[in-house]
Design a protein around this motif. Structure first.
Motif, PDB file in Angstrom:
ATOM      1  N   LEU A 229       0.874  -1.138  -0.087  1.00 27.99           N
ATOM      2  CA  LEU A 229       0.200  -0.281  -0.058  1.00 27.99           C
ATOM      3  C   LEU A 229       0.860   1.341   0.036  1.00 27.99           C
ATOM      4  O   LEU A 229       0.649   2.038  -0.669  1.00 27.99           O
ATOM      5  N   ALA A 230       1.958   1.092   0.901  1.00 33.01           N
ATOM      6  CA  ALA A 230       3.059   2.303   0.815  1.00 33.01           C
ATOM      7  C   ALA A 230       3.347   2.553  -0.569  1.00 33.01           C
ATOM      8  O   ALA A 230       3.631   3.644  -1.044  1.00 33.01           O
ATOM      9  N   LYS A 231       3.911   1.616  -1.163  1.00 33.06           N
ATOM     10  CA  LYS A 231       4.465   1.793  -2.548  1.00 33.06           C
ATOM     11  C   LYS A 231       3.482   2.387  -3.604  1.00 33.06           C
ATOM     12  O   LYS A 231       3.614   3.243  -4.458  1.00 33.06           O
ATOM     13  N   VAL A 232       2.141   1.897  -3.435  1.00 29.49           N
ATOM     14  CA  VAL A 232       1.254   2.470  -4.475  1.00 29.49           C
ATOM     15  C   VAL A 232       0.801   3.958  -3.977  1.00 29.49           C
ATOM     16  O   VAL A 232       0.786   4.599  -5.096  1.00 29.49           O
ATOM     17  N   LEU A 233       1.128   4.298  -2.857  1.00 38.63           N
ATOM     18  CA  LEU A 233       0.618   5.633  -2.469  1.00 38.63           C
ATOM     19  C   LEU A 233       1.895   6.652  -2.605  1.00 38.63           C
ATOM     20  O   LEU A 233       1.868   7.552  -2.204  1.00 38.63           O
ATOM     21  N   GLY A 234       2.927   5.785  -2.996  1.00 39.75           N
ATOM     22  CA  GLY A 234       4.468   6.676  -2.798  1.00 39.75           C
ATOM     23  C   GLY A 234       4.757   7.051  -1.376  1.00 39.75           C
ATOM     24  O   GLY A 234       5.043   8.226  -1.451  1.00 39.75           O
ATOM     25  N   LYS A 324      -6.742   1.581  -7.949  1.00 45.63           N
ATOM     26  CA  LYS A 324      -7.906   2.130  -9.024  1.00 45.63           C
ATOM     27  C   LYS A 324      -7.896   3.658  -9.033  1.00 45.63           C
ATOM     28  O   LYS A 324      -7.842   4.281 -10.004  1.00 45.63           O
ATOM     29  N   LEU A 325      -7.822   4.148  -7.863  1.00 48.52           N
ATOM     30  CA  LEU A 325      -7.878   5.431  -7.578  1.00 48.52           C
ATOM     31  C   LEU A 325      -6.618   6.274  -8.168  1.00 48.52           C
ATOM     32  O   LEU A 325      -6.747   7.201  -8.644  1.00 48.52           O
TER      33      LEU A 325
ATOM     34  N   GLN B 257     -13.633   0.571  -0.668  1.00 45.25           N
ATOM     35  CA  GLN B 257     -13.828   1.388  -1.794  1.00 45.25           C
ATOM     36  C   GLN B 257     -14.367   3.019  -1.014  1.00 45.25           C
ATOM     37  O   GLN B 257     -14.306   3.845  -1.722  1.00 45.25           O
ATOM     38  N   LYS B 258     -15.177   2.410  -0.050  1.00 43.53           N
ATOM     39  CA  LYS B 258     -15.974   3.890   0.620  1.00 43.53           C
ATOM     40  C   LYS B 258     -14.946   4.852   0.947  1.00 43.53           C
ATOM     41  O   LYS B 258     -14.939   5.764   0.981  1.00 43.53           O
ATOM     42  N   LEU B 259     -14.054   3.917   1.785  1.00 41.21           N
ATOM     43  CA  LEU B 259     -12.862   4.646   2.344  1.00 41.21           C
ATOM     44  C   LEU B 259     -12.017   5.549   1.340  1.00 41.21           C
ATOM     45  O   LEU B 259     -11.784   6.794   1.710  1.00 41.21           O
ATOM     46  N   ALA B 260     -11.507   4.877   0.514  1.00 35.88           N
ATOM     47  CA  ALA B 260     -10.896   5.315  -0.674  1.00 35.88           C
ATOM     48  C   ALA B 260     -11.490   6.472  -1.368  1.00 35.88           C
ATOM     49  O   ALA B 260     -11.009   7.655  -1.619  1.00 35.88           O
ATOM     50  N   GLN B 261     -12.875   6.445  -1.519  1.00 36.60           N
ATOM     51  CA  GLN B 261     -13.941   7.646  -2.106  1.00 36.60           C
ATOM     52  C   GLN B 261     -13.988   8.811  -1.124  1.00 36.60           C
ATOM     53  O   GLN B 261     -13.773   9.785  -1.495  1.00 36.60           O
ATOM     54  N   ARG B 262     -13.818   8.325   0.257  1.00 42.16           N
ATOM     55  CA  ARG B 262     -14.093   9.539   1.147  1.00 42.16           C
ATOM     56  C   ARG B 262     -12.805  10.203   1.193  1.00 42.16           C
ATOM     57  O   ARG B 262     -12.752  11.716   1.440  1.00 42.16           O
ATOM     58  N   LEU B 263     -11.637   9.600   1.089  1.00 42.94           N
ATOM     59  CA  LEU B 263     -10.218  10.262   1.019  1.00 42.94           C
ATOM     60  C   LEU B 263     -10.048  10.972  -0.089  1.00 42.94           C
ATOM     61  O   LEU B 263      -9.521  12.142  -0.266  1.00 42.94           O
ATOM     62  N   GLU B 265     -12.652  12.416  -1.676  1.00 42.17           N
ATOM     63  CA  GLU B 265     -13.630  13.640  -1.659  1.00 42.17           C
ATOM     64  C   GLU B 265     -13.136  14.833  -0.788  1.00 42.17           C
ATOM     65  O   GLU B 265     -13.111  15.893  -1.026  1.00 42.17           O
ATOM     66  N   GLU B 266     -12.477  14.353   0.185  1.00 45.47           N
ATOM     67  CA  GLU B 266     -11.777  15.331   1.115  1.00 45.47           C
ATOM     68  C   GLU B 266     -10.225  15.831   0.474  1.00 45.47           C
ATOM     69  O   GLU B 266      -9.574  16.305   1.371  1.00 45.47           O
ATOM     70  N   LYS B 267     -10.240  15.373  -0.473  1.00 47.32           N
ATOM     71  CA  LYS B 267      -8.876  15.807  -1.256  1.00 47.32           C
ATOM     72  C   LYS B 267      -7.639  15.317  -0.487  1.00 47.32           C
ATOM     73  O   LYS B 267      -6.475  15.957  -0.426  1.00 47.32           O
ATOM     74  N   ILE B 268      -7.492  14.351   0.197  1.00 41.41           N
ATOM     75  CA  ILE B 268      -6.315  13.868   1.058  1.00 41.41           C
ATOM     76  C   ILE B 268      -5.794  12.659  -0.095  1.00 41.41           C
ATOM     77  O   ILE B 268      -4.556  12.456   0.024  1.00 41.41           O
ATOM     78  N   LEU B 269      -6.275  12.070  -0.982  1.00 43.31           N
ATOM     79  CA  LEU B 269      -5.759  11.116  -1.751  1.00 43.31           C
ATOM     80  C   LEU B 269      -5.912  11.706  -3.215  1.00 43.31           C
ATOM     81  O   LEU B 269      -7.029  11.820  -3.771  1.00 43.31           O
TER      82      LEU B 269
END
Lengths: 327, 269
Positions: A229-234, A324-325, B257-263, B265-269
């Protein structure tokens, strides 16, 4: 009468250490409130050239002790040199960073001056003409505000607790050389070997994202998914003291009161109960996400987002979602 | 060579106790003793006893004295060290010592060590798990006029010198210093040994000497509240301002999926 807020400067890779710019920022704010100058003590060998950088970061006056005997840190050598500088400059307070050097030098110097030191402070304040400090205690469960009955005030400041001033090369200041009259035979403690544990990838202190694991990870192998996970998120992987003491992760990844202090944008606390000892190291994080199967875990109290589930189930799914993100 | 070692230990409320049991009396500026929370040897101090025992094991000889300053109950902290394998114990107990700071504590410990007389190595935990100050070891060393090395992950003694591996944020230094010397011990040294039942029974029979301030040639104006350098202006519990948003889903995939989406939305990720 004692006058001035003195910062014990540290260097890193030939320039002023980031923590020193932070301590200078804190000193500047207190000194301005009290109408006093900011002094810096610059100790080492061949370091005089850095005096102008200390001035650019907020010092009015730099006391330089440039001596071959100070090339490497020694408790005896640095304490003796600082004693001379303090005697000459007569500051109202002496502030260092809570670093490898600060942790060792400031207490010894304090006792040499007939006082003690307040370590790992989060804040320095001027109140009723006195310098006061705020520090965590009881593993971070409580905070204490101290004043001193003796002068000078001696304290170390935690990294990332204070903001540095923007560098300003037009600032003017004075440089004073101090001859500490050091005697090689009086330096009893000597560094005879140094081993650097190189961190792979991004340094924890610089990481924007940290994926940290604790006792709940259960094994060294369990950290593999955190690494992914750390790798994917840099980002970088961090660990609690329990995880390091168990040998699952290297000591260099330890975050907490007795390890590193970090301040990423995003901090994943995975399988971490949230003991204040650990949280003291990551409370500078802008957003904490806790993943823990125990809904009662104290970590949720300091977290912006929480998932109550086994990390073994959540993390692979989270890894995919983040991939995915990022895609 | 028969090495004389002194280990200074402190008795503290169990730091592993749940944080919910921790309460502060702000008016009295002190921690309210929580019912059911045990008094234990401060974590790093137990490791300091372990460091002394390892040196004694390596040399095949040596004497270890445990000193603690505190209330009568601190005798238990000393007994724990004796059960681990230390030889003698000294308790510094006097109302005059109360409400001191690390300066007054270091002064009393230094006077006690001078009274013991023969010492080669004085060991401490890197910081006590109550105040987390991390200053007393350096203070005692300064008062005794001996070199100090802090944050040790190992200590070896050879030819009248110590070699200490000192833990750094990135790696470690090896530091040498002549004896007598003071060293503070960090958790990287390893787990302290657990006393066996037989050792606990033996320790129960060992004598612990008690010294008062007067026994150390100190009067009340030199120790305790009257002599502190560090004034406690305020003691309080920081309040957490974070409201935790618990993310739930039918499956781990949905939750993630929900967590990633919230992050996002909050422009954290």
């Amino acid at each position: 009468m004692a006058n001035g807020i003195m910062v014990v400067a540290e260097t890193s890779g030939g320039s002023v250490a980031p923590i020193t710019t932070e301590v200078l920022g804190a000193a500047r704010r207190v000194a301005d409130q009290m109408g006093q100058p900011v002094q810096a003590a610059l100790l080492g060998s061949g370091v005089e050239g850095l005096a102008k950088d200390l001035i650019a970061h907020g010092a009015d006056q730099v006391y330089v002790v440039d001596d071959p005997l100070l090339e490497k840190y020694s408790n005896d050598g640095y304490t003796a040199a600082m004693q001379k500088v303090v005697a000459q400059a007569d500051p109202a307070a002496v502030l260092g960073g809570q670093t490898d050097v600060g942790r060792d030098l400031i207490p010894r110097l304090a006792f040499r001056l007939g006082s003690t030191a307040a370590m790992d402070c989060l804040n320095v304040m001027a109140q009723d003409g006195k310098v006061m400090v705020e520090r965590p205690c009881y593993g971070g469960n409580a905070r204490a505000i101290h004043s001193f009955n003796t002068s000078p005030v001696l304290a170390t400041i935690r990294s990332k607790a204070q903001d540095p001033l923007p560098r300003d090369d037009s600032r003017q200041g004075q440089v004073t050389k101090v001859d500490a009259g050091l005697d090689a035979s009086a330096i009893r403690d000597k560094i005879v070997a140094h081993e650097e544990v190189a961190e792979e990838g991004i340094r924890l202190e610089d990481a924007e994202v940290i994926v940290a694991g604790g006792r709940g990870i259960g094994s060294a192998e369990g950290f593999a998914i955190l690494e992914e996970l750390a790798k994917v998120l840099g980002g970088a992987v961090g660990a609690t003291r329990a995880a390091c003491d168990n040998g699952w992760r290297p000591v260099s990844e330890q975050i907490g009161l007795t390890g590193k202090i970090v301040g990423p944008t995003l901090y994943f606390a995975v399988g971490i109960s949230g003991a204040s000892q650990h949280m003291a190291g990551c409370s500078g994080a802008k957003t904490i996400v806790a993943i823990n199967k125990d809904p009662e875990a104290i970590v949720f109290k300091s977290s912006r987002f929480g998932i109550v589930d086994d990390y073994k189930k959540v993390m692979p799914a989270l890894l995919e979602a983040c991939k995915k993100l990022k895609a | 060579m028969a090495l004389n070692m002194i280990v200074c230990v402190k008795q503290v409320p169990d730091p592993e106790a749940p944080a919910s049991a921790f309460k502060v009396d702000e008016a009295a500026k002190r921690v309210i003793p929580a019912g059911g929370v045990a008094q234990v040897v401060s974590q790093f101090d137990g490791i300091a006893v372990e460091a002394a025992l390892r040196i004694k094991d390596a040399l095949g000889d040596g004497k270890i004295t445990i000193i603690s300053m505190g209330p009568a109950s601190a005798r238990d902290a000393i007994k724990h060290g004796l059960a681990m394998g230390a030889d003698e114990g000294v308790l510094l107990c006097d109302d005059a010592f109360e409400n001191g700071d690390s300066y007054t504590t270091a002064l009393a410990l230094a006077k006690a060590i001078e009274k013991i007389g023969e010492y080669d190595l004085v060991l401490f935990g890197r910081q006590a798990t109550d105040w987390d100050a991390g200053t007393t070891g350096s203070g005692v060393a300064e008062m005794l006029g001996i070199p100090s090395v802090t944050l040790a992950k190992s200590v070896t003694v050879k030819d009248g010198k110590i070699a200490v591996e000192r833990v750094l944020l990135e790696g470690y230094d090896t530091i040498e210093a002549p004896l007598p010397a003071a060293v503070t011990i960090s958790n990287e040294l390893g787990e302290p040994r657990y006393p066996k039942l037989q050792q606990i029974m033996q320790a129960a029979r060992k004598q612990v000497t008690t010294w008062t301030a007067a026994d150390l040639g100190l009067d009340a104006s030199q120790v305790g509240r009257q002599a502190v350098r560090l004034n406690l202006e305020r003691l309080f519990q920081p309040v957490s301002e974070v409201e935790c948003e618990v993310i739930e889903g039918e499956t781990p995939e949905e939750t993630a999926q929900k967590l990633a989406q919230r992050l996002r939305e909050e422009k954290i990720l």
